[in-house]
Design an enzyme around this catalytic site. Structure first.
Site, short mmCIF file in Angstrom:
data_model
loop_
_atom_site.label_atom_id
_atom_site.label_comp_id
_atom_site.label_asym_id
_atom_site.label_seq_id
_atom_site.Cartn_x
_atom_site.Cartn_y
_atom_site.Cartn_z
CB SER A 243 -0.91 0.01 1.24
OG SER A 243 -0.12 0.12 2.42
CE LYS A 244 -1.87 6.53 -3.02
NZ LYS A 244 -2.60 7.80 -3.16
NE ARG A 245 -0.47 0.16 6.15
CZ ARG A 245 0.11 -0.84 6.78
NH1 ARG A 245 1.25 -0.64 7.41
NH2 ARG A 245 -0.47 -2.03 6.82
#
Length: 477
Positions: A243-245
């Protein structure tokens, strides 16, 4: 067999790490076998595709140096060709018109679910021997469906997953053209792979379900399917979907973070592929050693700290013609135009061991181009106390007359330390803060040599003035 691979992104979002790895694997496989690598922009979804996304893909691939061997192919420009193939399939009885309405299809699937059956199209408009079809309803534009084989199986020999078998009875008749005449994804992919002579399709594991359908269409067209290699997905360090994180951001953000193209590619090539225990590869070594046999069938885990480590290995050894343009780009982002500055190669050499990213290098090099507007509070408190004013005065006097070479400047700092019976840190650290605003710079002789005498003296003067104005605070600290 001459090898041709392709990277086929959809311009409906940014070019992310998973896509870059797919492009890299395809590029390396072709380059290592004197083959062709082509770029195809799958932009038939005009509502979701954007010109900005297309440009971001092109810019990202250009920065990474994943150059295609010919101009990009845009699916949106190939409508006539898709129509030609659809007409051929209709004429050969390999596709048919389906007039079922959305309401009919919804009711059909609801009834199937009620019977605990898998929801699927039931072939009601498919021509069959002895089957009488109703008259097409007036005013209804049909979709076109591919007449999938009703018996047998599709055998896919995947270079990563191994041999996989699919029962044709599991597949319904795929829509290959919508009611408005526009072709669908699986039809476009098949025609493009056929026309472009693609021999090896290297793509993400999320496309596995499409493969048997595409194989059946290719065989219906009398074409031998390409070799498939479905690459497992990239997971975050916690084992869940990236994911983006975790780092699933645009490749342009990796440039902004300070990654080098080859540093990022080197990290990505090792996400699911190995060549013994080797971790760091030149681009030439990647091309030489990459193969499909050593791609793991298990998902890879993204580790940002490892990515930074690999990037630093490149940064420490990359030539100036790679590092200097990246430093210029990052300095421009900080408002500094240094493109014509002759000191850039020397600044790179002074900073490369100390920085793991080009963004960090740019931030730590700003003081070479612009006097500090303030001093780091912690560093000023520690290093601007007595005897800093006298030390800076002594340094100013000696530096005003010194030979402006690193060796001579090094001697000046040592001589001032000796004359004042001080450790070198008591001299070099106040000077560093005066010049850069902070206590960490490259070696002091390199730092001085990379600046002009005029800049150095002006910054020492400014520090002396600041010390005088803040004498009480310095004394109390």
């Amino acid at each position: 067999m001459s090898v041709t691979t392709r990277f086929a992104p959809s311009p409906t979002g940014f070019l992310h790490i998973g896509g870059v790895r797919t492009a890299l694997f395809s590029w390396l496989f072709a380059r290592g076998r004197d083959g062709r690598y082509v770029l195809r922009i799958e932009d038939t979804d005009r509502e979701r595709s954007t010109d900005e996304a297309v440009q971001a893909i092109l810019d990202g691939l250009s920065w990474l140096g994943l150059d295609a061997d010919e101009a990009p192919v845009y699916q949106s420009a190939r409508s006539e060709r898709y129509r030609e193939v659809i007409d051929h399939l209709l004429a050969e009885g390999l596709a048919y018109r389906c007039y079922a309405s959305k309401e009919e299809l919804d009711a059909m699937r609801e009834a199937q679910r009620a019977r605990k059956e898998k929801p699927r199209y039931d072939g009601r408009w498919r021509p069959m021997p002895g089957k009488e079809l109703p008259e097409p309803p007036a005013g209804v534009d049909p979709v076109i469906r591919f007449a999938n084989p009703l018996e047998g199986e599709v055998v896919v020999s995947d270079e990563i997953k191994g041999v996989t078998r699919f029962d044709n009875a599991e597949f319904d008749d795929l829509i290959i053209a919508r009611a408005d005449g526009s072709p669908t994804y699986n039809l476009c992919v098949v025609v493009d792979d056929m026309d472009m002579g693609i021999t090896h399709v290297i793509r993400g594991n999320d496309h596995v379900a499409n493969t048997p359908r595409q194989v059946n269409i290719l065989k219906a067209l009398g074409v031998e399917p390409p070799v498939y290699a479905h690459v497992p997905m990239i997971l975050g360090p916690d084992g869940v979907k990236l994911s983006k994180r975790h780092g699933a951001v645009s490749v342009t953000e990796y440039r902004a973070m300070g990654f080098l193209p080859d540093g990022l590619l080197n990290y990505l090539v090792r996400l699911g592929w190995s060549h013994g225990d080797q971790e760091v590869f030149s681009r030439e070594e990647m091309i030489q050693h990459f193969n499909l046999e050593h791609i793991s069938s298990s998902p890879a885990r993204f580790d940002m700290e490892k990515a930074w480590w690999v990037n630093h290995q490149y940064l420490k050894q990359a030539p100036h013609d790679i590092l200097v343009p990246e430093l210029v780009w990052h300095l421009q982002r900080l408002g500094i135009d240094a493109e014509s500055d002759a000191r850039l190669p020397a600044i790179v050499d002074a900073q490369r061991e100390r920085c793991r990213s080009m963004a960090e290098m740019a931030e730590k090099s700003v003081f070479f181009f612009s006097a500090p507007q303030e001093y780091a509070e912690k560093d000023a408190k520690k290093h601007f106390k007595e005897p800093a004013p006298e030390v800076l005065q002594a340094l100013r006097g000696r530096l005003a007359e010194a030979d402006w070479q690193a060796e001579a400047l090094h001697a000046v700092v040592h001589e001032v330390a000796g004359a004042n019976e001080l450790g070198l840190g008591k001299v070099a650290q106040p000077l560093r803060v005066a010049l850069s605003g902070a206590a960490v710079t490259p070696p002091i002789d390199q730092t001085l040599a990379l600046m002009t005498r005029e800049d150095v003296l002006a910054r020492i003067d400014a520090a002396i003035v600041w010390l005088s104005a803040n004498a009480d605070a310095a004394a109390s600290s």
